[in-house]
Scaffold this active site. Structure first.
Site, PDB file in Angstrom:
ATOM      1  N   HIS A 262     -26.423  -1.082   6.965  1.00  0.00           N
ATOM      2  CA  HIS A 262     -26.830  -2.083   5.973  1.00  0.00           C
ATOM      3  C   HIS A 262     -28.359  -2.011   5.772  1.00  0.00           C
ATOM      4  O   HIS A 262     -28.845  -1.886   4.647  1.00  0.00           O
ATOM      5  CB  HIS A 262     -26.411  -3.479   6.467  1.00  0.00           C
ATOM      6  N   GLU A 263     -29.079  -2.055   6.864  1.00  0.00           N
ATOM      7  CA  GLU A 263     -30.550  -2.009   6.759  1.00  0.00           C
ATOM      8  C   GLU A 263     -31.012  -0.657   6.222  1.00  0.00           C
ATOM      9  O   GLU A 263     -31.999  -0.576   5.479  1.00  0.00           O
ATOM     10  CB  GLU A 263     -31.200  -2.309   8.112  1.00  0.00           C
ATOM     11  N   HIS A 266     -30.949  -0.850   2.507  1.00  0.00           N
ATOM     12  CA  HIS A 266     -32.170  -1.490   1.990  1.00  0.00           C
ATOM     13  C   HIS A 266     -33.334  -0.498   2.022  1.00  0.00           C
ATOM     14  O   HIS A 266     -34.134  -0.399   1.097  1.00  0.00           O
ATOM     15  CB  HIS A 266     -32.551  -2.686   2.870  1.00  0.00           C
ATOM     16  N   GLU A 301     -29.838  -6.242  -2.090  1.00  0.00           N
ATOM     17  CA  GLU A 301     -28.646  -6.415  -1.266  1.00  0.00           C
ATOM     18  C   GLU A 301     -27.516  -5.494  -1.746  1.00  0.00           C
ATOM     19  O   GLU A 301     -26.680  -5.063  -0.949  1.00  0.00           O
ATOM     20  CB  GLU A 301     -28.215  -7.884  -1.300  1.00  0.00           C
TER      21      GLU A 301
HETATM   22 ZN    ZN Z   1     -29.310  -7.343   3.464  1.00  0.00          ZN
END
Ligand code: ZN
Length: 504
Positions: A262-263, A266, A301
């Site tokens: 997830h990171e 980003h 996101e």
């Molecule tokens: Zn996030």
């Protein structure tokens, strides 16, 4: 020449904000507890400096001169767009009185401590007066910024340009209606085995697997690094130094993997902003005095969710890469197939905690928070009513009984940081991720890459469609150009429906 003066000033502000980020990274990964007070002062000093430069007369003169110099260019020219965006954001900043910013900053540091203590003691009443003050200041902030319809519009618009309470209320009502039967359908299917997820998985091997896969997805370690933290995050100090953090526990390996990817999602956004520029306006966020470079919180996101959920939780991903995981944990996974693992990491399970929620229940946690925020800002409910509202809604939406406020209304840090209006962006991100992924995989080269475990074609498409534009386009403009539609939940609902069917 005039335009260069403007970008020079912006670059200086960007340097200050990236330095603030560096301090923030240090605060959350390295700093001893004793450093908190002096660090708070350092951040406040630099933030005030950046604000003064952004709202000062030198910047105003530079923007006016650059606008004159660029007046002959088409309105779609990047320089004119950058100037318009800077003017818009500086106008918002200028309308917020310095005293209100100072009071918010002071309250934020106090609120964080109050929230930590209240959550540890499960004592909402002790936190309520602080939270009342947080929302009172946010209401003042909304009045200062200005809005047409509802004060929440001013707040949510800072995180998601173009978003309003009316728009998100309609969107969330549709989505809630579509998700409820899907969740019921998923919960009616036989539960997958998950026994193996709680076996002991030594952390170093978990980290190695997660990092190897993050690199395979496209995270560039020559311009990044991974550190440990309690709450994983991504932070950038320019596109050439974009760091991520993870948290790994022996007893639940999959949570650590997905959080890191997830990171990394980003981070790939930040690493691929404006590949033609090495320095300049595109990494500057004047709205929050924080150097986040994306189009909006929701668009940011979307990139983390896309890699985490659309790629990382896909069946094909585990068919391709499970062998590597089993090589790292041959004993723990001896009796587990790729199919078992894929099913386990996709099991729907209504729970209390947003950050641990699966794809089908996650958005219900967001709806609840968004409704509470908007109603508090609008003066329709009082802070003292929050536990009852929270617990009722959790029972109604997810069938979950909240045993205490620590696992209920006190679980999130956002409000104590003054982040009112940011929760809805998590759901916007889920929706945008599905829209973009849906479009991307229609490209045969991208589809073939996903099938073969080559993620570069998808990464290149995302860079060309989303990343490279940095903050120069609004989220609706990016979506429209990529998919022919603005924010549209239909592909997200269809994606989740397909997932439910696949898991049945
Ligand atoms: Zn996030």
């Amino acid at each position: 020449m005039s335009y260069a003066r403007f970008t020079d000033l912006m670059a200086g502000i960007n340097d200050i904000l990236c330095t603030v980020n560096l301090l923030a990274w240090d605060t959350r990964t390295q700093m001893p507890p004793g450093g908190a007070d002096s660090r708070g002062h350092q951040v406040a000093t630099l933030t005030a400096l950046a604000r003064a430069q952004a709202t000062g007369s030198a910047m105003a003169d530079a923007i006016a001169a650059a606008e004159d110099a660029c007046a002959h260019l088409p309105a779609t020219d990047l320089r004119r767009r950058a100037l318009a965006r800077a003017r818009r954001e500086i106008a918002i900043l200028s309308r917020i009185p310095a005293a209100l910013i100072a009071e918010s900053a002071e309250l934020t540091s106090r609120a964080h401590g109050a929230w930590t203590a209240a959550r540890a003691a499960n004592d909402f009443a002790a936190y309520a007066p602080v939270l009342e003050r947080v929302f009172a200041l946010q209401r003042e902030m909304a009045e200062a910024i200005g809005y047409q319809d509802h004060p929440y519009d001013a707040l949510v618009g800072r995180f998601e340009p173009g978003m309003t309470r009316a728009r998100l209320t309609a969107l969330f009502a549709d989505l809630r209606g579509a998700l409820r039967p899907l969740l019921a359908q998923a919960l009616a299917a036989p539960a997958p085995r998950t026994d193996f997820l709680s076996r002991g998985y030594p952390v170093p091997a978990q980290k190695a697997f997660a990092a190897t896969m993050a690199a395979a997805l496209g995270y560039d370690f020559s311009r990044g690094r991974v550190d440990d933290t309690a709450h994983p995050f991504e932070i950038s100090f320019t596109r050439n130094d974009v760091r991520i953090t993870g948290r790994f526990r022996e007893s639940s390996p999959s949570a650590g993997f997905f959080a890191l990817w997830h990171e990394a999602g980003h981070a790939m956004y930040e690493q691929n902003i404006a590949p033609d520029f090495t320095r300049g306006i595109f990494a500057t966020d004047l709205v929050n005095l924080y150097a986040v470079g994306g189009s909006s919180f929701g668009m940011h996101e979307s990139q983390s969710r896309l890699w985490e959920n659309r790629v990382g939780r896909s069946r094909r991903f585990w068919e391709l890469h499970y062998g590597r995981l089993r090589d790292a944990f041959p004993e723990q996974l001896a009796d587990v197939s790729a199919e078992d693992f894929w099913r386990a990491v996709n099991r729907p399970e209504p729970g209390l905690i947003r950050v641990e929620a699966d794809e089908l229940t996650y958005d219900f946690h967001v709806f609840l928070r968004a409704e509470i925020e908007a109603a508090l800002i609008g003066g329709d409910i009082a802070v003292r009513d929050l536990p009852a509202i929270w617990n009722d809604r959790m029972r109604e939406d997810l069938g979950v009984t909240v045993p205490n406020d620590a696992q209920g209304v006190l679980q999130d840090v956002h409000w104590s940081h003054g982040y009112v209006g940011s929760f809805p962006t998590y759901t916007f991100g889920n929706i945008m991720a599905a829209q973009l992924f849906d479009r991307a995989r229609q490209d045969p080269a991208i589809a073939a890459g996903l099938q073969a475990g080559d993620y570069a074609p998808l990464g290149r498409w995302l860079t060309g469609t989303v990343h490279r534009h940095g903050r120069s386009l609004d989220p609706d403009e990016i979506l429209l150009a990529a998919t022919g539609r603005g924010l549209d939940p239909a592909p997200y609902v269809a994606t989740l429906a397909a997932k439910v069917a696949e898991l049945a």
